[in-house]
Design a protein around this motif. Structure first.
Motif, PDB file in Angstrom:
ATOM      1  N   ILE A  73     -41.245   0.119  31.166  1.00  0.00           N
ATOM      2  CA  ILE A  73     -41.293   0.665  32.525  1.00  0.00           C
ATOM      3  C   ILE A  73     -41.429  -0.452  33.550  1.00  0.00           C
ATOM      4  O   ILE A  73     -40.815  -0.415  34.625  1.00  0.00           O
ATOM      5  N   SER A  74     -42.230  -1.472  33.237  1.00  0.00           N
ATOM      6  CA  SER A  74     -42.353  -2.630  34.129  1.00  0.00           C
ATOM      7  C   SER A  74     -40.997  -3.317  34.282  1.00  0.00           C
ATOM      8  O   SER A  74     -40.601  -3.691  35.397  1.00  0.00           O
ATOM      9  N   ALA A  75     -40.281  -3.483  33.167  1.00  0.00           N
ATOM     10  CA  ALA A  75     -38.939  -4.078  33.216  1.00  0.00           C
ATOM     11  C   ALA A  75     -37.987  -3.200  34.022  1.00  0.00           C
ATOM     12  O   ALA A  75     -37.161  -3.696  34.794  1.00  0.00           O
TER      13      ALA A  75
ATOM     14  N   ASN B 231     -34.640  -2.197  38.809  1.00  0.00           N
ATOM     15  CA  ASN B 231     -34.387  -1.283  39.922  1.00  0.00           C
ATOM     16  C   ASN B 231     -34.559  -2.001  41.253  1.00  0.00           C
ATOM     17  O   ASN B 231     -33.769  -1.821  42.186  1.00  0.00           O
ATOM     18  N   GLN B 232     -35.593  -2.844  41.316  1.00  0.00           N
ATOM     19  CA  GLN B 232     -35.818  -3.648  42.527  1.00  0.00           C
ATOM     20  C   GLN B 232     -34.667  -4.622  42.754  1.00  0.00           C
ATOM     21  O   GLN B 232     -34.262  -4.874  43.894  1.00  0.00           O
ATOM     22  N   PHE B 233     -34.109  -5.154  41.675  1.00  0.00           N
ATOM     23  CA  PHE B 233     -32.989  -6.098  41.786  1.00  0.00           C
ATOM     24  C   PHE B 233     -31.775  -5.419  42.410  1.00  0.00           C
ATOM     25  O   PHE B 233     -31.135  -5.969  43.315  1.00  0.00           O
TER      26      PHE B 233
ATOM     27  N   TYR C   2     -37.013 -12.785  38.479  1.00  0.00           N
ATOM     28  CA  TYR C   2     -37.166 -11.364  38.169  1.00  0.00           C
ATOM     29  C   TYR C   2     -36.309 -10.986  36.961  1.00  0.00           C
ATOM     30  O   TYR C   2     -36.748 -10.244  36.072  1.00  0.00           O
ATOM     31  N   LEU C   3     -35.089 -11.524  36.937  1.00  0.00           N
ATOM     32  CA  LEU C   3     -34.198 -11.227  35.820  1.00  0.00           C
ATOM     33  C   LEU C   3     -34.726 -11.820  34.516  1.00  0.00           C
ATOM     34  O   LEU C   3     -34.635 -11.186  33.458  1.00  0.00           O
TER      35      LEU C   3
ATOM     36  N   TYR D  71     -29.261   3.692  35.075  1.00  0.00           N
ATOM     37  CA  TYR D  71     -29.700   4.432  36.260  1.00  0.00           C
ATOM     38  C   TYR D  71     -29.680   3.525  37.487  1.00  0.00           C
ATOM     39  O   TYR D  71     -29.130   3.889  38.537  1.00  0.00           O
ATOM     40  N   SER D  72     -30.264   2.342  37.370  1.00  0.00           N
ATOM     41  CA  SER D  72     -30.328   1.409  38.502  1.00  0.00           C
ATOM     42  C   SER D  72     -28.939   0.908  38.882  1.00  0.00           C
ATOM     43  O   SER D  72     -28.638   0.732  40.076  1.00  0.00           O
ATOM     44  N   HIS D  73     -28.096   0.679  37.886  1.00  0.00           N
ATOM     45  CA  HIS D  73     -26.771   0.097  38.119  1.00  0.00           C
ATOM     46  C   HIS D  73     -25.783   1.113  38.678  1.00  0.00           C
ATOM     47  O   HIS D  73     -24.985   0.787  39.564  1.00  0.00           O
ATOM     48  N   LYS D  74     -25.833   2.332  38.209  1.00  0.00           N
ATOM     49  CA  LYS D  74     -24.782   3.289  38.547  1.00  0.00           C
ATOM     50  C   LYS D  74     -25.302   4.653  39.005  1.00  0.00           C
ATOM     51  O   LYS D  74     -24.892   5.175  40.042  1.00  0.00           O
ATOM     52  N   LEU D  75     -26.217   5.250  38.235  1.00  0.00           N
ATOM     53  CA  LEU D  75     -26.589   6.650  38.461  1.00  0.00           C
ATOM     54  C   LEU D  75     -27.401   6.869  39.731  1.00  0.00           C
ATOM     55  O   LEU D  75     -27.411   7.977  40.271  1.00  0.00           O
TER      56      LEU D  75
END
Length: 308
Positions: free
Chosen positions: A77-79, A84-86, A111-112, A147-151
């Protein structure tokens, strides 16, 4: 000469200290560590008092497999918060300027790196527990990235995926203990709807930024009036679920009082939304946040009374 350089050296040292503190705080905010701590607390409370119906406290404390799964969840979840922040960093500059300012002290590449390390450690521990647990977290990490990248920019799918990801660890513990019952199912539906309502309310607050960066949400794609009607319908339906839970667990427990209170909270928030004041969405969202925390404490209290 030394006395002239001393103030400069002192100023330089204090500046480095403040920069270091900003970097630490920025990383913690990026990893959503505060929400992760709350989720960890919720996982332990629900696992021991809701899903785990057989083990004693002593057996639970020394069940290192469960602790390993929860630790993998924390890391994942931390990752997920970091990735998501990125992807949302430009949008966050508008919606979360203070957080973005603090996070700017850390380069995005770090971050990455942290994202890769956290996920790698999580998968390593998961593999040591069992191949099935490894597969469970590998799929979880993929969904978080996707989710972060597309959804996150797709209408309705973004809300449903976000809520599903939030509940995914609880589903894992439910399957692990195989605690299937009408009560657990109704509670899962209740929590799903609360989180869905909260995510829709959050989209209302970030509507301008979402429009600017091409995020499609209910707030950007339909009128405020229809959006409000959807929220009210969801809360009415969740009130029905609350009533069914009260019938299921009886009216003489701490959790039953919590769900009776949920009926009042839903009615209060419906009234706030109908009033349509300037901060209606903000107030409603934070009322739900507080109510979820009260729910965790209620489950803890009810579990202690029931088991001991």
């Amino acid at each position: 000469m030394d006395s002239q350089n001393s103030p400069k050296n002192s100023k330089s040292f204090s500046s480095k200290i403040f920069t270091f503190i900003y970097k630490i705080v920025g990383f913690l905010l990026g990893a959503r560590i505060f929400m992760t701590v709350l989720l960890t607390f919720a996982l332990y409370v629900s696992t021991f008092f809701l899903f785990n119906q057989m083990e004693s406290l002593r057996a639970f404390v020394f069940d290192f497999k469960v602790h390993g799964i929860i630790f993998c969840t924390i890391l994942t979840i931390s990752a997920g918060g970091i990735i998501n922040q990125f992807y949302d960093r430009e949008k966050d500059k508008l919606t979360k300027p203070f957080r973005s300012r603090i996070q700017s002290f850390i380069r995005q590449k770090y971050y990455l790196y942290s994202y890769i390390v956290l996920n790698s450690v999580s998968l390593t521990i998961a593999f040591l527990i069992s191949p099935r647990v490894f597969g469970f977290f590998l799929f979880y990490q993929f969904l978080m990235w996707f989710y972060s990248h597309k959804l996150a920019k797709m209408l309705i799918i973004n809300n449903l995926t976000f809520v599903s990801l939030a509940l995914y660890p609880f589903f894992g513990m439910l399957v692990y203990y195989q605690t299937f019952s009408d009560k657990v199912f109704l509670m899962a539906v209740f929590l799903f709807l609360v989180l869905l309502i909260m995510d829709i309310l959050k989209d209302q607050l970030t509507k301008k930024a979402d429009l600017l960066f091409n995020y499609h949400t209910l707030a950007t794609d339909i009128s405020s009036k229809i959006n409000k009607q959807i929220l009210i319908l969801l809360m009415i339906f969740n009130s029905i679920i609350s009533s069914l839970i009260i019938i299921s667990i009886g009216a003489n427990s701490v959790m039953s009082y919590y769900f009776i209170g949920s009926l009042v909270i839903h009615l209060l928030i419906i009234f706030i939304l109908i009033l349509n004041k300037k901060n209606s969405n903000f107030i409603s969202l934070n009322l739900f946040r507080i109510w979820i925390f009260i729910g965790i404490l209620s489950m803890l209290t009810d579990g202690i009374i029931t088991k001991y």
